[in-house]
Motif scaffolding. Structure first.
Motif, mmCIF file in Angstrom:
data_model
loop_
_atom_site.group_PDB
_atom_site.id
_atom_site.type_symbol
_atom_site.label_atom_id
_atom_site.label_comp_id
_atom_site.label_asym_id
_atom_site.label_seq_id
_atom_site.Cartn_x
_atom_site.Cartn_y
_atom_site.Cartn_z
ATOM 1 N N GLU A 136 0.811 -1.017 -0.145
ATOM 2 C CA GLU A 136 0.130 -0.215 -0.021
ATOM 3 C C GLU A 136 0.869 1.261 -0.028
ATOM 4 N N ALA A 137 2.035 1.176 0.766
ATOM 5 C CA ALA A 137 3.033 2.520 0.727
ATOM 6 C C ALA A 137 3.246 2.759 -0.683
ATOM 7 N N ILE A 138 3.751 1.841 -1.323
ATOM 8 C CA ILE A 138 4.304 1.888 -2.642
ATOM 9 C C ILE A 138 3.328 2.451 -3.588
ATOM 10 N N SER A 139 1.880 1.909 -3.461
ATOM 11 C CA SER A 139 0.971 2.226 -4.199
ATOM 12 C C SER A 139 0.388 3.820 -4.126
ATOM 13 N N GLN A 140 0.670 4.297 -2.813
ATOM 14 C CA GLN A 140 0.218 5.706 -2.541
ATOM 15 C C GLN A 140 1.378 6.488 -3.232
ATOM 16 N N ILE A 180 12.744 10.952 -11.146
ATOM 17 C CA ILE A 180 13.182 10.231 -10.323
ATOM 18 C C ILE A 180 13.892 8.885 -11.001
ATOM 19 N N LEU A 181 13.398 8.664 -12.025
ATOM 20 C CA LEU A 181 13.999 7.532 -13.214
ATOM 21 C C LEU A 181 15.535 8.077 -13.827
ATOM 22 N N ALA A 182 15.741 9.354 -13.924
ATOM 23 C CA ALA A 182 16.882 9.841 -14.235
ATOM 24 C C ALA A 182 17.821 9.826 -13.207
ATOM 25 N N MET A 183 17.312 9.403 -11.971
ATOM 26 C CA MET A 183 18.563 9.491 -11.037
ATOM 27 C C MET A 183 19.086 8.127 -10.699
ATOM 28 N N THR A 184 20.164 7.818 -10.043
ATOM 29 C CA THR A 184 20.519 6.477 -9.666
ATOM 30 C C THR A 184 19.682 6.364 -8.387
ATOM 31 N N GLU A 185 19.843 4.867 -7.766
ATOM 32 C CA GLU A 185 19.070 4.862 -6.730
ATOM 33 C C GLU A 185 19.629 5.329 -5.388
ATOM 34 N N ASP A 186 21.215 5.424 -5.336
ATOM 35 C CA ASP A 186 21.674 6.209 -4.171
ATOM 36 C C ASP A 186 21.186 7.904 -4.346
ATOM 37 N N GLN A 187 21.283 8.346 -5.536
ATOM 38 C CA GLN A 187 20.766 9.568 -5.600
ATOM 39 C C GLN A 187 19.378 9.851 -5.163
ATOM 40 N N PHE A 188 18.479 9.086 -5.389
ATOM 41 C CA PHE A 188 16.967 9.236 -5.019
ATOM 42 C C PHE A 188 17.061 8.941 -3.603
ATOM 43 N N ILE A 189 17.616 8.312 -3.066
ATOM 44 C CA ILE A 189 17.580 7.839 -1.729
ATOM 45 C C ILE A 189 17.987 8.920 -0.747
ATOM 46 N N GLY A 190 19.266 9.369 -1.011
ATOM 47 C CA GLY A 190 19.830 10.488 -0.568
ATOM 48 C C GLY A 190 19.090 11.807 -0.672
ATOM 49 N N GLY A 229 13.441 4.132 4.503
ATOM 50 C CA GLY A 229 14.266 3.565 3.609
ATOM 51 C C GLY A 229 14.147 2.637 2.709
ATOM 52 N N ILE A 230 13.354 1.682 3.382
ATOM 53 C CA ILE A 230 12.824 0.496 2.563
ATOM 54 C C ILE A 230 11.765 0.823 1.701
ATOM 55 N N ILE A 231 10.857 1.707 2.060
ATOM 56 C CA ILE A 231 9.673 2.265 1.220
ATOM 57 C C ILE A 231 10.217 2.896 0.182
ATOM 58 N N LEU A 232 11.196 3.946 0.298
ATOM 59 C CA LEU A 232 11.644 4.688 -0.747
ATOM 60 C C LEU A 232 12.402 3.586 -1.686
ATOM 61 N N THR A 233 13.318 2.756 -1.205
ATOM 62 C CA THR A 233 14.122 2.070 -2.219
ATOM 63 C C THR A 233 13.163 1.211 -2.896
ATOM 64 N N SER A 234 12.233 0.691 -2.300
ATOM 65 C CA SER A 234 11.162 -0.558 -3.108
ATOM 66 C C SER A 234 10.515 0.218 -4.035
ATOM 67 N N TYR A 235 10.268 1.559 -3.725
ATOM 68 C CA TYR A 235 9.383 2.340 -4.777
ATOM 69 C C TYR A 235 10.116 2.731 -5.840
ATOM 70 N N GLN A 242 12.353 -3.341 -11.501
ATOM 71 C CA GLN A 242 13.755 -4.098 -10.801
ATOM 72 C C GLN A 242 12.931 -4.900 -9.439
ATOM 73 N N ASP A 243 13.695 -6.069 -9.030
ATOM 74 C CA ASP A 243 13.124 -6.816 -8.071
ATOM 75 C C ASP A 243 13.396 -5.911 -6.729
ATOM 76 N N ARG A 244 12.582 -5.931 -5.901
ATOM 77 C CA ARG A 244 12.495 -5.063 -4.488
ATOM 78 C C ARG A 244 13.467 -5.722 -3.717
ATOM 79 N N ASN A 245 13.815 -6.999 -3.764
ATOM 80 C CA ASN A 245 14.795 -7.512 -2.882
ATOM 81 C C ASN A 245 14.431 -7.288 -1.642
#
Length: 229
Positions: A19-23, A36-46, A85-91, A98-101
């Motif tokens: 639900e968090a990802i859906s929201q 967001i897609l133009a960023m790397t994962e680390d850039q987006f999380i940071g 952090g998990i919510i943002l990474t998974s989103y 990608q797989d959320r892992n």
């Protein structure tokens, strides 16, 4: 977040990661998603930790034992920063296809807290470990000092602060600024030739207090000094 999403979407409090990802998907405009897609994962999380991350932690009651917080507790995550952090990474990973892992993310945070707890316990109870940490810190401090001595070589200009009175309680408001030229290092003490007192009326007091002769000063605390360009 781009265009303002419906209030109902902003007010809704997710009960689990799905639900968090859906929201997040609902409240982000397509333009924002492209950014967001133009960023790397680390850039987006940071970039998101103190903006969107704070909004998630506060509005989704991660600090206040809300439903989403209880969900994360059930999978072994207990700190709100880890939850967001998990919510943002998974989103981000979902946007990327990608797989959320999730298991891997959870383990990463659990391993961090396990190592942190073991470190603190050993600092309290293991004298050999305490000595090893002190030696490591001392070595790091020594390396930093050697690097500074090489950079702060004779002839370079410095400026900084010294206490106005050597018999007074140390306080930033009771310091005065001086400038000088580096003469040498005496072990880890900086020796400079003073070229300017920003408060000339204090010159005689400072000379007496710090035993300044011919404008040569053994700097008592070179952490309060900086190199001049």
């Amino acid at each position: 977040m781009g265009q303002q999403p419906p209030k109902a979407d902003l007010k809704y409090k997710p009960k689990n990661l799905e639900e968090a990802i859906s929201q997040l998907d609902k409240i982000h405009h397509d333009t924002t998603k492209q950014q967001i897609l133009a960023m790397t994962e680390d850039q987006f999380i940071g970039n998101s930790h103190f903006g969107l991350g704070i909004w998630i932690r506060n509005n989704w009651r991660l600090w206040k034992d809300g439903d989403l917080s209880k969900y994360f507790n059930s999978i072994g995550i207990y700190h709100p920063d880890d939850m967001s952090g998990i919510i943002l990474t998974s989103y981000y990973r979902q946007l990327k296809g990608q797989d959320r892992n999730l298991d891997e993310q959870v383990k990463c945070y659990q391993d961090y807290w396990k190592a942190s707890t073991e470190h603190l316990n050993r600092l309290k109870n293991d004298t050999t470990y305490q000595r090893q940490i002190r030696q490591s810190q001392d070595s790091l401090q020594k390396a930093k000092m050697n690097e500074k001595i090489l950079e702060w070589s004779p002839g370079k200009k410095v400026s900084g602060y010294i206490d106005k009175r050597c018999d007074f309680i140390k306080d930033f408001l009771l310091r005065t600024k001086i400038e000088g030229t580096i003469i040498e290092w005496d072990n880890e003490t900086l020796v400079i030739k003073v070229t300017k007192y920003y408060d000339e009326k204090l010159k005689k007091r400072l000379e007496k207090c710090y035993k300044i002769r011919n404008d040569f000063l053994f700097v008592p605390n070179h952490e309060l000094f900086k190199l001049e360009e």
